[in-house]
Design a protein around this motif. Sequence first.
Motif, PDB file in Angstrom:
ATOM      1  N   MET A  50       9.504  83.233 156.126  1.00 53.19           N
ATOM      2  CA  MET A  50       9.938  82.019 155.391  1.00 53.19           C
ATOM      3  C   MET A  50      11.429  81.530 155.692  1.00 53.19           C
ATOM      4  N   SER A  51      12.298  82.569 156.460  1.00 56.79           N
ATOM      5  CA  SER A  51      13.637  82.317 156.654  1.00 56.79           C
ATOM      6  C   SER A  51      13.790  81.028 157.614  1.00 56.79           C
ATOM      7  N   ALA A  81       9.204  77.678 148.795  1.00 56.38           N
ATOM      8  CA  ALA A  81       8.106  78.079 149.499  1.00 56.38           C
ATOM      9  C   ALA A  81       7.526  79.085 149.054  1.00 56.38           C
ATOM     10  N   GLN A  82       8.026  80.164 148.984  1.00 62.73           N
ATOM     11  CA  GLN A  82       7.542  81.725 148.544  1.00 62.73           C
ATOM     12  C   GLN A  82       6.626  81.664 147.066  1.00 62.73           C
ATOM     13  N   VAL A 136      16.860  68.429 157.159  1.00 61.02           N
ATOM     14  CA  VAL A 136      15.665  67.772 156.668  1.00 61.02           C
ATOM     15  C   VAL A 136      14.608  68.857 156.290  1.00 61.02           C
ATOM     16  N   TRP A 137      13.870  68.804 155.249  1.00 63.93           N
ATOM     17  CA  TRP A 137      13.019  69.502 154.844  1.00 63.93           C
ATOM     18  C   TRP A 137      11.876  68.799 154.223  1.00 63.93           C
ATOM     19  N   ALA A 149      -1.330  70.916 152.509  1.00 65.46           N
ATOM     20  CA  ALA A 149      -1.211  72.116 152.497  1.00 65.46           C
ATOM     21  C   ALA A 149      -0.698  72.862 151.541  1.00 65.46           C
ATOM     22  N   GLY A 150       0.146  72.419 150.686  1.00 56.32           N
ATOM     23  CA  GLY A 150       0.699  72.905 149.475  1.00 56.32           C
ATOM     24  C   GLY A 150       1.991  73.911 150.233  1.00 56.32           C
ATOM     25  N   THR A 151       2.584  73.200 151.008  1.00 54.33           N
ATOM     26  CA  THR A 151       3.788  74.056 151.824  1.00 54.33           C
ATOM     27  C   THR A 151       4.934  73.448 151.738  1.00 54.33           C
ATOM     28  N   VAL A 152       6.097  74.172 152.176  1.00 58.61           N
ATOM     29  CA  VAL A 152       7.610  73.993 152.481  1.00 58.61           C
ATOM     30  C   VAL A 152       7.838  74.046 153.767  1.00 58.61           C
TER      31      VAL A 152
END
Length: 129
Positions: free
Chosen positions: A1-2, A19-20, A54-55, A62-65
Motif C-alpha cells: 500500500m505504500s 486503503a488499509q 492525485v489520488w 473495486a472499493g479501493t484507494v
Amino acid sequence: MSDIKVEGFKSSEILDQLAQVFAAYSDEEKAAQIKKTKGIFELRVKNDAGAEAVWTIDLKTAGTVYAGPAKPKADVTIILSDDTFGALATGKLDGQKAFMTGKLKTKGNMMLATKLDGVLKSAKGKAKL
C-alpha cells in the motif's frame, strides 16, 4: 500500500490508512460501501509548497484507494489543499462548509462529493485517522 504515500503530503498518510481499512473490509462490507456510495472520487491535493498529488477513491467498482488519476473517469473531482483534506478526514471541517468558503472545489457530480464525508467517517471508526 505504500505506493499511495507521497512525500510532502499529510493527506497520503490518511489515504494510506483508508486503503488499509478498505482492504480489511469483508466482501459484504465492501459491497455495502460501494452500494451506498456508487462513485469514483478523484482527489487533487495541493501542499504548502504548491505541488499537486492525485489520488482516487473507487467506490463504484473495486472499493479501493490508489495514487494517480481515476481509471475509468472519475464521477467527481475534488480539488483542495493538504490541510483542508486533513481537517475533513479528522472531522474538524465539514465538507459543505469547506465548499461554501472556497476551500474545496468540485468538478463533475457535486452531489456525489457530499458522500465523501460519509466515506471518511465510516472509515474513521475503523482506522486512526
